[in-house]
Design an enzyme around this catalytic site. Sequence first.
Site, PDB file in Angstrom:
ATOM      1  N   PRO A 137       0.834  -1.200   0.000  1.00 37.32           N
ATOM      2  CA  PRO A 137       0.000   0.000   0.000  1.00 37.32           C
ATOM      3  C   PRO A 137       0.873   1.257   0.000  1.00 37.32           C
ATOM      4  CG  PRO A 137      -0.768  -1.573   1.620  1.00 37.32           C
ATOM      5  CD  PRO A 137       0.547  -2.082   1.130  1.00 37.32           C
ATOM      6  N   GLU A 138       0.495   2.220  -0.822  1.00 34.48           N
ATOM      7  CA  GLU A 138       1.218   3.489  -0.876  1.00 34.48           C
ATOM      8  C   GLU A 138       0.377   4.571  -0.211  1.00 34.48           C
ATOM      9  OE1 GLU A 138       2.800   4.298  -4.790  1.00 34.48           O
ATOM     10  OE2 GLU A 138       3.093   2.164  -5.200  1.00 34.48           O
TER      11      GLU A 138
END
Length: 274
Positions: free
Chosen positions: A2-3
């Site tokens: 996840p960014e």
Amino acid sequence: MPELPEVETVRRVLEKQIVNHRIYEVTVKQNSTIAHPEPSILASSLKNQMISSLSRRGKFLIMETAEGKKLIIHLRMTGCLLVMAEDGEEERHTHIVFHLSEGIKLCFSDQRRFGRMWLLDAHEEDRYSGISSLGLEPLSSEMTGDYLEKHMGHSRRALKECLMDQHVLAGIGNIYADEILFRAGILPYRPACNLSMEDWGKLAAAISERLAFFIEKNAISPEEYLLSRGKDYKNTPYLEVYGHKGEPCPVCGTLLEKAVIGGRSSVYCPHCQR
């Protein structure tokens, strides 16, 4: 992994569900998830603590209690946080359960077991999580072309590598680096030291616009988030280049190409990006 947009989505969903709830008990099923302090100390230290806020720093989540304790969480590759009823069915790889007031629980699952948590007492220096070494938040008003040129402009590294350097900008990873560079019209393998001030200005604008855009597109209700088990991010249909190698560029129709930069795959348009 996840960014920034995904972690911000998680923060916004959970904030509505857990802030102002009291932690009655913490069940640790996988000790390795707790990086600091000892798992038993973390569990006892959080007992009866009231959750006062949930914030984000780069790809980290920070849960703070009314007494000033801070639980820092990094989801890494497959970490997931879900709020459900106390009798709700937990994910198969659930490692930590926070039992909260009003009959709910916050569950942390992580299939690959890379996710980590750190608990800091009030006023304790963070010498553990790595947050202190993070660079500027990309959505900060201080993130300008001048800032980027000052911190990247001397480097001979590929611009994409610089863009993903967490010591300069916190939270940008492989997916959004591709999307940002496409919107800015700059090749991912171009040396950062070769950019002009005009290029830096375009890049700064693209960073702000793209991240804000994907945060908006990722918006999801707590009910939808739980139903999807925290895996249904809505940005995929809006990705212009990432994951689209060999497909026509959405702007000019040229076939998108792929390069490996710093060990990571990068997709770009050889016509639109210079």
